[in-house]
Design a protein around this motif. Structure first.
Motif, PDB file in Angstrom:
ATOM      1  N   GLN A 172       3.725  37.337  49.076  1.00 52.51           N
ATOM      2  CA  GLN A 172       3.453  37.726  47.696  1.00 52.51           C
ATOM      3  C   GLN A 172       1.960  38.593  47.736  1.00 52.51           C
ATOM      4  N   ALA A 173       1.115  38.265  48.651  1.00 51.09           N
ATOM      5  CA  ALA A 173      -0.044  39.039  48.706  1.00 51.09           C
ATOM      6  C   ALA A 173       0.289  40.330  49.491  1.00 51.09           C
ATOM      7  N   LEU A 174       1.466  40.519  50.247  1.00 46.42           N
ATOM      8  CA  LEU A 174       1.624  42.139  50.850  1.00 46.42           C
ATOM      9  C   LEU A 174       2.183  42.589  49.532  1.00 46.42           C
ATOM     10  N   SER A 175       3.209  41.924  49.019  1.00 50.07           N
ATOM     11  CA  SER A 175       3.868  42.666  47.911  1.00 50.07           C
ATOM     12  C   SER A 175       2.743  43.082  46.718  1.00 50.07           C
ATOM     13  N   ASP A 176       1.874  42.270  46.294  1.00 49.31           N
ATOM     14  CA  ASP A 176       0.918  42.577  45.292  1.00 49.31           C
ATOM     15  C   ASP A 176       0.047  43.880  46.084  1.00 49.31           C
ATOM     16  N   PHE A 177      -0.285  43.730  47.027  1.00 49.81           N
ATOM     17  CA  PHE A 177      -1.009  44.920  47.655  1.00 49.81           C
ATOM     18  C   PHE A 177      -0.299  46.217  47.553  1.00 49.81           C
ATOM     19  N   LEU A 178       0.872  46.184  47.847  1.00 50.17           N
ATOM     20  CA  LEU A 178       1.805  47.360  47.908  1.00 50.17           C
ATOM     21  C   LEU A 178       2.043  47.871  46.576  1.00 50.17           C
ATOM     22  N   ALA A 179       2.101  47.026  45.416  1.00 52.32           N
ATOM     23  CA  ALA A 179       2.273  47.546  44.270  1.00 52.32           C
ATOM     24  C   ALA A 179       3.511  48.493  44.145  1.00 52.32           C
ATOM     25  N   ASP A 180       3.172  49.515  43.381  1.00 58.02           N
ATOM     26  CA  ASP A 180       4.471  50.595  43.224  1.00 58.02           C
ATOM     27  C   ASP A 180       3.994  51.703  43.871  1.00 58.02           C
ATOM     28  N   ARG A 181       3.440  51.678  45.304  1.00 62.97           N
ATOM     29  CA  ARG A 181       2.996  52.771  46.139  1.00 62.97           C
ATOM     30  C   ARG A 181       4.162  52.918  47.090  1.00 62.97           C
ATOM     31  N   GLU A 182       4.723  53.922  47.652  1.00 58.73           N
ATOM     32  CA  GLU A 182       5.769  54.222  48.588  1.00 58.73           C
ATOM     33  C   GLU A 182       5.165  53.626  50.055  1.00 58.73           C
ATOM     34  N   PHE A 183       3.877  53.796  50.371  1.00 56.03           N
ATOM     35  CA  PHE A 183       3.427  53.292  51.617  1.00 56.03           C
ATOM     36  C   PHE A 183       2.192  52.423  51.322  1.00 56.03           C
ATOM     37  N   PHE A 184       1.666  51.628  52.037  1.00 53.59           N
ATOM     38  CA  PHE A 184       0.620  50.661  51.995  1.00 53.59           C
ATOM     39  C   PHE A 184      -0.746  51.288  51.577  1.00 53.59           C
ATOM     40  N   MET A 185      -0.982  52.347  52.515  1.00 50.47           N
ATOM     41  CA  MET A 185      -2.356  52.784  52.671  1.00 50.47           C
ATOM     42  C   MET A 185      -2.423  54.253  51.953  1.00 50.47           C
ATOM     43  N   GLY A 186      -1.483  54.666  51.129  1.00 47.60           N
ATOM     44  CA  GLY A 186      -1.664  55.887  50.655  1.00 47.60           C
ATOM     45  C   GLY A 186      -0.268  56.739  50.616  1.00 47.60           C
ATOM     46  N   ASP A 187      -0.321  57.941  50.837  1.00 47.99           N
ATOM     47  CA  ASP A 187       0.954  59.007  50.540  1.00 47.99           C
ATOM     48  C   ASP A 187       1.648  59.157  52.161  1.00 47.99           C
ATOM     49  N   ARG A 188       1.282  58.240  53.018  1.00 46.56           N
ATOM     50  CA  ARG A 188       1.868  58.604  54.401  1.00 46.56           C
ATOM     51  C   ARG A 188       1.813  57.295  55.355  1.00 46.56           C
ATOM     52  N   PRO A 189       2.758  57.040  55.773  1.00 46.08           N
ATOM     53  CA  PRO A 189       3.032  55.776  56.622  1.00 46.08           C
ATOM     54  C   PRO A 189       1.996  55.615  57.613  1.00 46.08           C
ATOM     55  N   THR A 190       1.333  54.304  58.085  1.00 47.29           N
ATOM     56  CA  THR A 190       0.385  53.815  58.872  1.00 47.29           C
ATOM     57  C   THR A 190       1.104  52.708  59.748  1.00 47.29           C
ATOM     58  N   THR A 191       0.218  52.116  60.450  1.00 43.64           N
ATOM     59  CA  THR A 191       0.647  51.194  61.287  1.00 43.64           C
ATOM     60  C   THR A 191       0.745  49.732  60.451  1.00 43.64           C
ATOM     61  N   LEU A 192       0.087  49.824  59.357  1.00 43.54           N
ATOM     62  CA  LEU A 192       0.640  48.491  58.658  1.00 43.54           C
ATOM     63  C   LEU A 192       2.102  48.898  57.931  1.00 43.54           C
ATOM     64  N   ASP A 193       2.443  50.003  57.832  1.00 39.19           N
ATOM     65  CA  ASP A 193       3.825  50.009  57.208  1.00 39.19           C
ATOM     66  C   ASP A 193       4.972  49.687  58.123  1.00 39.19           C
ATOM     67  N   ALA A 194       4.567  50.108  59.281  1.00 36.08           N
ATOM     68  CA  ALA A 194       5.360  49.584  60.804  1.00 36.08           C
ATOM     69  C   ALA A 194       5.325  48.177  61.054  1.00 36.08           C
ATOM     70  N   THR A 195       4.294  47.638  60.697  1.00 38.13           N
ATOM     71  CA  THR A 195       4.080  46.011  60.980  1.00 38.13           C
ATOM     72  C   THR A 195       5.000  45.401  59.831  1.00 38.13           C
ATOM     73  N   ALA A 196       4.867  45.708  58.626  1.00 36.48           N
ATOM     74  CA  ALA A 196       5.461  44.984  57.578  1.00 36.48           C
ATOM     75  C   ALA A 196       6.802  45.406  57.709  1.00 36.48           C
TER      76      ALA A 196
END
Length: 249
Positions: A172-196
């Protein structure tokens, strides 16, 4: 070329191991060429997968491998993030890898009916050259080892309902942080996206029954994020052009 030693694919997942799946996704995100080697735990420098062979050197642990390749390949998905953003990314990755991960381990090993299904299915894809009788012995030993690790780590000391609630809170925390973005930390995928991607996939794509699975399937943005990363980096070559990948990166 880098040789990657990883737990095999199953259920449509690149790997049934979140750390292995995360590392392979990271390699693809950085467009680093690699080949898959035959897994032999006796060669693993940390006694577990994944590990790689880099210019003849065996390197274990997905995070240490990423740190090493960031230096040798001059690749870093976190370029452009602020110190605060890097800290947030690291905190979520640690949550997934050091807490949520053990909930996923419990899902497979701590619930008897899930363990029997997991054992029977993974015996078919692991160690193809090993006789089935030897595999049976290996997996029974693995079962005892993992249950001991779950207890020592602490997750295995809780009830099933308590573990499910912990995992649900993480997602739920991960979902809340992602919200309506395509990637977790902005407009490009990062290591967090690979981990999630690796941890979400190893919950929503597995054939196990649990309230934690049902809960994660109800988090639409996480499920959509999984499909987005899967399409970008693990689709068939003809279905996604190199230009589309480069746009995402």
């Amino acid at each position: 070329m880098i040789t990657l030693y990883t737990i095999p694919a199953l259920w449509g997942l690149p790997s049934i191991s979140p750390p292995c799946m995360k590392l392979e996704t990271w390699l693809r995100m950085n467009q680093i060429p690699y080949q898959i080697g035959e897994l032999n735990f006796a060669q693993a420098p940390k006694g577990k997968a994944p590990f790689i062979s880099l210019q003849g050197e065996l390197i274990g642990d997905s995070n240490l491998i990423i740190e090493r390749l960031q230096q040798t390949e001059k690749k870093c998905l976190e370029t452009g993030l602020s110190p605060v953003e890097r800290g947030i990314s690291l905190a979520f990755r640690r949550m997934l890898e050091e807490h949520t991960y053990w909930g996923l381990v419990y899902l497979r090993f701590g619930i008897k009916e899930n363990w029997l299904l997991y054992r029977d299915m993974t015996m078919q894809v692991m160690f193809p050259g090993m006789p089935m009788a030897e595999k049976a012995i290996f997996f029974e030993h693995l079962y005892d080892v993992i249950l001991g690790q779950l207890h020592s780590q602490g997750m295995g000391r809780h009830s099933e309902s308590e573990i499910c609630q912990m995992v649900k809170t993480d997602f739920q925390a991960l979902s809340d942080f992602l919200a309506d973005r395509e990637f977790f930390m902005g407009d490009r995928p990062t290591t967090l996206d690979a981990t999630a991607y690796a941890h979400v996939g190893n919950l929503i794509k597995v054939p196990f029954k649990s309230p934690m699975v049902d809960y994660a399937l109800g988090l639409d943005n996480l499920c959509q994020h999984y499909e987005r990363i899967d399409q970008l980096f693990f689709s068939e070559p003809d279905s996604l052009t190199q230009q589309e990948i480069e746009v995402a990166l």
